[in-house]
Design an enzyme around this catalytic site. Structure first.
Site, PDB file in Angstrom:
ATOM      1  N   GLN A   1       3.555  48.479  41.663  1.00 48.12           N
ATOM      2  CA  GLN A   1       4.138  48.014  42.937  1.00 48.12           C
ATOM      3  C   GLN A   1       3.233  46.935  43.525  1.00 48.12           C
ATOM      4  O   GLN A   1       3.707  45.940  44.074  1.00 48.12           O
ATOM      5  CB  GLN A   1       4.296  49.183  43.919  1.00 48.12           C
TER       6      GLN A   1
ATOM      7  N   GLU B   1      14.942  55.382  46.401  1.00 51.82           N
ATOM      8  CA  GLU B   1      14.002  55.130  45.306  1.00 51.82           C
ATOM      9  C   GLU B   1      14.101  56.253  44.292  1.00 51.82           C
ATOM     10  O   GLU B   1      14.013  57.433  44.641  1.00 51.82           O
ATOM     11  CB  GLU B   1      12.568  55.014  45.857  1.00 51.82           C
TER      12      GLU B   1
ATOM     13  N   GLU C   1      15.428  44.132  45.679  1.00 50.37           N
ATOM     14  CA  GLU C   1      14.729  43.211  44.775  1.00 50.37           C
ATOM     15  C   GLU C   1      14.937  43.783  43.388  1.00 50.37           C
ATOM     16  O   GLU C   1      14.211  44.672  42.964  1.00 50.37           O
ATOM     17  CB  GLU C   1      13.263  43.100  45.179  1.00 50.37           C
TER      18      GLU C   1
ATOM     19  N   GLU D   1      16.444  44.353  32.483  1.00 54.58           N
ATOM     20  CA  GLU D   1      16.334  45.615  33.239  1.00 54.58           C
ATOM     21  C   GLU D   1      17.690  46.099  33.743  1.00 54.58           C
ATOM     22  O   GLU D   1      17.818  47.255  34.145  1.00 54.58           O
ATOM     23  CB  GLU D   1      15.366  45.534  34.425  1.00 54.58           C
TER      24      GLU D   1
HETATM   25  N1  SAH Z   1      11.853  46.973  46.852  1.00 52.68           N
HETATM   26  C1  SAH Z   1      10.498  47.041  46.343  1.00 52.68           C
HETATM   27  C2  SAH Z   1      10.427  47.461  44.888  1.00 52.68           C
HETATM   28  C3  SAH Z   1      11.179  46.557  43.918  1.00 52.68           C
HETATM   29  S1  SAH Z   1      11.020  47.105  42.222  1.00 52.68           S
HETATM   30  C4  SAH Z   1       9.830  45.713  46.543  1.00 52.68           C
HETATM   31  O1  SAH Z   1      10.521  44.725  46.765  1.00 52.68           O
HETATM   32  O2  SAH Z   1       8.599  45.629  46.485  1.00 52.68           O
HETATM   33  C5  SAH Z   1      12.512  47.953  41.955  1.00 52.68           C
HETATM   34  C6  SAH Z   1      12.461  49.418  42.379  1.00 52.68           C
HETATM   35  O3  SAH Z   1      13.769  49.928  42.275  1.00 52.68           O
HETATM   36  C7  SAH Z   1      11.578  50.299  41.510  1.00 52.68           C
HETATM   37  O4  SAH Z   1      10.687  51.032  42.324  1.00 52.68           O
HETATM   38  C8  SAH Z   1      12.558  51.211  40.775  1.00 52.68           C
HETATM   39  O5  SAH Z   1      12.058  52.512  40.538  1.00 52.68           O
HETATM   40  C9  SAH Z   1      13.722  51.241  41.748  1.00 52.68           C
HETATM   41  N2  SAH Z   1      15.043  51.458  41.147  1.00 52.68           N
HETATM   42  C10 SAH Z   1      15.604  50.777  40.110  1.00 52.68           C
HETATM   43  N3  SAH Z   1      16.842  51.228  39.847  1.00 52.68           N
HETATM   44  C11 SAH Z   1      17.094  52.212  40.758  1.00 52.68           C
HETATM   45  C12 SAH Z   1      18.207  53.074  40.990  1.00 52.68           C
HETATM   46  N4  SAH Z   1      19.311  52.994  40.239  1.00 52.68           N
HETATM   47  N5  SAH Z   1      18.115  53.982  41.985  1.00 52.68           N
HETATM   48  C13 SAH Z   1      16.990  54.075  42.745  1.00 52.68           C
HETATM   49  N6  SAH Z   1      15.903  53.290  42.564  1.00 52.68           N
HETATM   50  C14 SAH Z   1      15.949  52.373  41.586  1.00 52.68           C
END
Ligand code: SAH
Length: 389
Positions: A52, A107, A150, A159
């Site tokens: 992160q 999350e 994001e 991804e």
């Molecule tokens: N919003 C944060 C993290 C972005 S990274 C920032 O901008 O700093 C993307 C995050 O989404 C990761 O922590 C991942 O675990 C989460 N994520 C991805 N797919 C998801 C889903 N289907 N449901 C919940 N969380 C998800």
């Protein structure tokens, strides 16, 4: 995001990190995927603060989201917001600081516990509700005015996290709601790069080493392994020559006009629209040099929606830059061998990106191209498959 797999040297996971390996599901939307395998391969990396922090330290990324929120407070003031994949909780906290009435911060990983602690420490417990779970599985008590996320991986779609944003949008966004970001584009351009020679040399080095190993094994241990030369060579070739590379290119390595290969309206795009990307593009070469391959990158825009536009439009671009660049860098697709090109030559490419059958979060790209010299002469066409891993 952008963190599983092929990131910069020293990065354990890549920008949003997916480990390789099987994910099941045969390239379809997230619903068809084995969730346990997906969690082990993909989500687990996001549970690390280390990862992160990498995203939180990307100033281009951070400034874009920060400005998008704080220069468009009208979209947040008194509104309900859903943050898809809140990670550390940063976008949820900014939304609350911009005056949101309620923020649902979803999350999938245990990072939710750190997000909850951060929300509490910043006194937003009354506004932000951190929900641990998969976006696809959880329920909200109401529909929302804004979805912020994001979700971008290497070359935008790696991804396949946008699938989860689409699912969230279709279930939870009010008909008048806005998407942050609202638009995204994928770009391709021809490049020159020393990596083309380096990777060919690495491949040859690996094969030389294999032949020494065969000799050693035969003499020292009495077994002839030469029957394995072909599969070993194929394995190494895939790794060195057919896998796209993370790179932070200098703009002067881009040797021709850049072309958009995909445009996404985040409000209307469906999973079918992004599961395959096909496009034909042409690029005019700008100088006398060597065509070593192509580079792919993306940008996203925060424009609000047509009936409710942003007060200030913000762009986040991952194009080659003279500054530090982003943690996404660019994806480089190398041709071997490189081809001599001259100013005014035209390269026509048919581009196809599909999801890997083994892991729907990884991609395969086919570049089918030909070079037309300015004299009208056509050079040998090329066709190459790349793995975006
Ligand atoms: N919003 C944060 C993290 C972005 S990274 C920032 O901008 O700093 C993307 C995050 O989404 C990761 O922590 C991942 O675990 C989460 N994520 C991805 N797919 C998801 C889903 N289907 N449901 C919940 N969380 C998800």
């Amino acid at each position: 995001m952008g963190s599983f797999g092929n990131g910069p040297a020293g990065d354990r996971t890549g920008p949003h990190g997916i480990g390789g390996g099987g994910g099941g599901g045969g390239g379809g939307p997230a619903a068809a995927v084995d969730k346990g395998v997906d969690f082990a391969n993909y989500f687990c990396t996001y549970a690390f603060l280390y990862h992160q922090k990498e995203m939180l330290s990307d100033r281009v990324r951070m400034d874009a989201y920060y400005n998008a929120i704080f220069q468009n407070k009208n979209h947040f003031l008194g509104k309900t917001v859903l943050d898809v994949g809140t990670g550390s909780g940063i976008l949820a906290i900014w939304s609350a600081q911009a005056g949101a009435r309620k923020v649902y911060a979803v999350e999938a990983t245990k990072m939710s516990e750190h997000a909850r602690a951060l929300v509490k420490a910043n006194n937003f417990e009354d506004v932000i509700e951190v929900i641990e779970g998969s976006m696809e599985d959880i329920s909200l008590p109401e529909k929302v005015d804004v979805i912020i996320s994001e979700w971008m991986g290497y070359f935008l779609l790696r991804e396949s996290m946008f699938d989860s944003v689409i699912c969230a949008r279709d279930r939870w966004l009010k008909p008048t709601g806005v998407m942050y970001p609202s638009h995204a584009r994928m770009w391709m351009a021809p490049i020159r790069s020393g990596l083309a020679d380096q990777k060919s040399n690495d491949f040859e080095g690996a094969m030389d080493d294999w032949h020494c190993f065969l000799e050693d094994t035969r003499i020292s241990y009495g077994v002839d392994m030469s029957i394995l030369t072909k599969p070993f060579s194929e394995e190494q070739k895939k790794w060195y020559l057919q896998t796209s590379l993370w790179n932070n290119l200098h703009p002067n390595q881009v040797i021709g006009t850049a072309a958009t290969v995909k445009e996404i309206d985040c409000l209307t795009t469906t999973v079918d629209d992004i599961a395959e990307v096909r496009s034909n593009f042409s690029s005019i070469i700008k100088c006398n040099t060597r065509l070593c391959g192509f580079s792919g990158w993306f940008d996203v825009h925060f424009r609000g929606r047509m009936e409710d536009p942003a007060q200030k439009e913000i762009e986040l671009t991952t194009a080659p830059s003279v500054d530090n660049g982003t943690h996404w860098g660019q994806q480089v697709f190398l041709l071997n061998p490189a081809v001599a090109v001259s100013e005014g030559d035209e390269v026509d490419v048919s581009f196809a990106m599909t999801r890997s059958k083994e892991n729907h979060r990884l991609m395969e790209v086919v570049l089918d191209g030909r070079l037309k010299q300015s004299s009208g002469n056509l050079l040998q066409p090329f066709r190459k498959l790349f793995y975006v891993e």
